[in-house]
Scaffold this motif. Structure first.
Motif, mmCIF file in Angstrom:
data_model
loop_
_atom_site.group_PDB
_atom_site.id
_atom_site.type_symbol
_atom_site.label_atom_id
_atom_site.label_comp_id
_atom_site.label_asym_id
_atom_site.label_seq_id
_atom_site.Cartn_x
_atom_site.Cartn_y
_atom_site.Cartn_z
ATOM 1 N N ARG A 66 22.065 38.683 -1.576
ATOM 2 C CA ARG A 66 21.703 38.878 0.548
ATOM 3 C C ARG A 66 22.132 40.270 0.512
ATOM 4 O O ARG A 66 21.002 40.280 1.754
ATOM 5 C CB ARG A 66 22.340 37.404 0.784
ATOM 6 N N ARG A 67 23.210 40.341 0.509
ATOM 7 C CA ARG A 67 23.246 41.902 1.375
ATOM 8 C C ARG A 67 23.019 43.148 0.622
ATOM 9 O O ARG A 67 22.033 43.498 1.568
ATOM 10 C CB ARG A 67 24.758 42.038 0.621
ATOM 11 N N ILE A 68 22.408 43.249 -0.264
ATOM 12 C CA ILE A 68 21.694 44.098 -1.266
ATOM 13 C C ILE A 68 19.945 44.199 -0.385
ATOM 14 O O ILE A 68 19.533 44.690 0.178
ATOM 15 C CB ILE A 68 21.133 43.842 -2.397
ATOM 16 N N LEU A 69 19.398 42.791 -0.065
ATOM 17 C CA LEU A 69 18.391 42.705 0.246
ATOM 18 C C LEU A 69 18.178 43.212 1.398
ATOM 19 O O LEU A 69 17.458 43.536 1.805
ATOM 20 C CB LEU A 69 18.218 41.017 0.039
ATOM 21 N N SER A 70 19.242 43.013 2.016
ATOM 22 C CA SER A 70 19.801 43.333 4.331
ATOM 23 C C SER A 70 20.130 44.867 4.084
ATOM 24 O O SER A 70 19.113 45.139 4.508
ATOM 25 C CB SER A 70 20.325 42.655 4.182
ATOM 26 N N ILE A 205 4.421 35.059 8.823
ATOM 27 C CA ILE A 205 4.261 34.591 7.320
ATOM 28 C C ILE A 205 5.911 35.296 7.087
ATOM 29 O O ILE A 205 6.238 34.851 5.973
ATOM 30 C CB ILE A 205 3.392 35.101 6.798
ATOM 31 N N TYR A 206 6.100 36.222 7.100
ATOM 32 C CA TYR A 206 6.732 37.092 6.595
ATOM 33 C C TYR A 206 8.434 37.028 7.513
ATOM 34 O O TYR A 206 9.827 36.566 6.286
ATOM 35 C CB TYR A 206 7.030 38.736 7.125
ATOM 36 N N ILE A 207 8.490 36.513 8.276
ATOM 37 C CA ILE A 207 10.072 35.284 8.864
ATOM 38 C C ILE A 207 10.311 34.578 8.325
ATOM 39 O O ILE A 207 11.399 34.472 7.954
ATOM 40 C CB ILE A 207 9.579 35.391 10.454
ATOM 41 N N SER A 208 9.140 32.922 8.344
ATOM 42 C CA SER A 208 9.717 32.297 7.916
ATOM 43 C C SER A 208 10.152 32.563 5.703
ATOM 44 O O SER A 208 10.791 31.894 5.445
ATOM 45 C CB SER A 208 8.097 31.110 7.279
ATOM 46 N N GLY A 209 8.971 33.070 5.134
ATOM 47 C CA GLY A 209 9.433 33.972 4.153
ATOM 48 C C GLY A 209 10.762 34.346 3.643
ATOM 49 O O GLY A 209 11.747 33.357 3.104
ATOM 50 N N THR A 210 10.903 35.279 4.789
ATOM 51 C CA THR A 210 12.161 35.606 4.137
ATOM 52 C C THR A 210 13.347 34.852 4.377
ATOM 53 O O THR A 210 14.578 35.015 3.885
ATOM 54 C CB THR A 210 11.916 37.154 5.513
ATOM 55 N N HIS A 211 13.066 34.061 5.684
ATOM 56 C CA HIS A 211 14.056 33.442 6.054
ATOM 57 C C HIS A 211 14.688 31.924 5.126
ATOM 58 O O HIS A 211 15.933 31.621 4.717
ATOM 59 C CB HIS A 211 13.809 31.917 7.181
ATOM 60 N N TYR A 212 13.621 31.577 4.610
ATOM 61 C CA TYR A 212 13.615 30.765 3.609
ATOM 62 C C TYR A 212 14.061 31.495 2.100
ATOM 63 O O TYR A 212 14.989 30.955 0.944
ATOM 64 C CB TYR A 212 12.732 30.016 3.283
ATOM 65 N N VAL A 213 13.521 33.209 1.410
ATOM 66 C CA VAL A 213 14.459 33.200 0.693
ATOM 67 C C VAL A 213 15.182 33.449 0.688
ATOM 68 O O VAL A 213 16.201 33.164 -0.258
ATOM 69 C CB VAL A 213 13.544 34.719 0.379
ATOM 70 N N LEU A 214 16.222 34.139 1.846
ATOM 71 C CA LEU A 214 17.933 34.003 1.782
ATOM 72 C C LEU A 214 17.763 33.589 1.753
ATOM 73 O O LEU A 214 19.328 32.920 1.472
ATOM 74 C CB LEU A 214 17.854 34.803 3.571
ATOM 75 N N LYS A 215 18.020 31.426 2.018
ATOM 76 C CA LYS A 215 18.508 30.866 2.294
ATOM 77 C C LYS A 215 18.559 29.725 0.542
ATOM 78 O O LYS A 215 19.842 29.765 -0.354
ATOM 79 C CB LYS A 215 17.764 29.366 2.216
ATOM 80 N N VAL A 217 18.619 32.240 -1.750
ATOM 81 C CA VAL A 217 19.066 33.583 -2.448
ATOM 82 C C VAL A 217 20.675 32.556 -2.753
ATOM 83 O O VAL A 217 22.013 32.991 -3.058
ATOM 84 C CB VAL A 217 18.642 35.164 -1.696
ATOM 85 N N GLN A 218 21.150 32.903 -0.313
ATOM 86 C CA GLN A 218 22.426 33.084 -0.800
ATOM 87 C C GLN A 218 22.918 31.521 -1.427
ATOM 88 O O GLN A 218 24.197 31.368 -1.872
ATOM 89 C CB GLN A 218 22.323 32.084 0.645
ATOM 90 N N ASP A 221 23.934 32.446 -4.904
ATOM 91 C CA ASP A 221 24.585 33.733 -4.727
ATOM 92 C C ASP A 221 25.994 32.397 -4.603
ATOM 93 O O ASP A 221 27.644 32.161 -5.014
ATOM 94 C CB ASP A 221 25.225 34.484 -3.708
ATOM 95 N N ASN A 222 26.440 31.248 -3.655
ATOM 96 C CA ASN A 222 27.321 30.631 -3.832
ATOM 97 C C ASN A 222 27.547 29.511 -5.422
ATOM 98 O O ASN A 222 28.678 29.028 -5.787
ATOM 99 C CB ASN A 222 26.811 29.292 -2.313
ATOM 100 N N THR A 223 26.346 29.452 -6.166
ATOM 101 C CA THR A 223 26.640 28.452 -7.814
ATOM 102 C C THR A 223 27.186 29.528 -8.140
ATOM 103 O O THR A 223 28.531 29.344 -9.119
ATOM 104 C CB THR A 223 24.930 28.297 -7.946
#
Length: 231
Positions: A66-70, A205-215, A217-218, A221-223
């Motif tokens: 998540r942080r790298i993507l950010s 498109i990009y707001i929704s896509g990014t939001h769910y991609v980050l979820k 990725v998160q 990362d937790n796993t």
């Protein structure tokens, strides 16, 4: 919501509105385009000043997915907006007409293409902060509980926006605007409402896509973190 958060939200919302205004060059005309561009530039600089501490933390701490993507998205957004602002100077006709060059084709090409990339990166940037934005809106409106019906309704709306946004992207030839410079301009029979709806949907498109991609990725990362703790 504290005062600083409110100020940041107002600035970010104003930047989003101004970005849509400057993208609507064929509707607003050059003078309004340049004025909105100057205001957008000032707000963008203010936004980065308010978030200057973020730059100091880029190389500190752990770098998960998540942080790298950010970091990548924020830096690309910064570069694209810097290119838009710098290239606007030699092609200005109303705000600073006294600065001119003999051949403005190259800066105009850079200005047009990077503006579309800036538009996309802005939407991705918003998507990365979407959870924070929603939480802030909840606090402002007093919504504290969760509702399955409300969640389903919002997800259905998001899907409809994305579907419409994909269609609008093809109709407005967004791919070519991001990759090919057209010196004759992109012709499109536009109305103010049509432009607004299309570009808001494209942003969706990009707001929704990014939001769910980050979820996702998160979650990964937790796993991975839990697996490391087990071993």
């Amino acid at each position: 919501m504290n005062r600083n958060m409110l100020i940041r939200l107002v600035i970010d919302l104003s930047m989003t509105v101004l970005m849509l205004v400057v993208m609507a060059y064929q509707i607003t005309g050059n003078a309004m385009h340049e004025l909105a561009g100057v205001l957008l530039c000032l707000l963008f600089i203010t936004h980065n000043i308010l978030n200057r501490r973020w730059y100091k933390t880029i190389f500190k701490g752990k770098h998960n997915g998540r942080r790298i993507l950010s970091i990548a998205v924020n830096l690309l957004f910064l570069v694209s907006m810097a290119a838009v602002m710098i290239s606007s100077v030699p092609i200005s006709c109303d705000i600073i007409p006294f600065i001119s060059i003999n051949n403005d084709t190259v800066p105009l090409q850079i200005h047009v293409m990077t503006s579309y990339w800036g538009f996309i990166f802005m939407a991705v940037h918003i998507g990365m902060s979407w959870a924070t934005i929603i939480n802030s809106v909840r606090k402002m409106t007093g919504i504290t509980g969760t509702s399955r019906i409300r969640t389903i309704a919002f997800r259905v709306i998001a899907v409809l926006i994305v579907v419409y946004g994909v269609q609008a992207s093809f109709e407005r030839e967004m791919f070519y605007k991001l990759t090919i410079y057209n010196p004759f301009g992109w012709k499109f029979n536009d109305s103010s409402m049509g432009f607004l709806l299309d570009h808001l949907a494209i942003m969706g498109i990009y707001i929704s896509g990014t939001h769910y991609v980050l979820k996702f990725v998160q979650k990964q990362d937790n796993t991975n973190f839990q697996n490391k703790k087990v071993h």
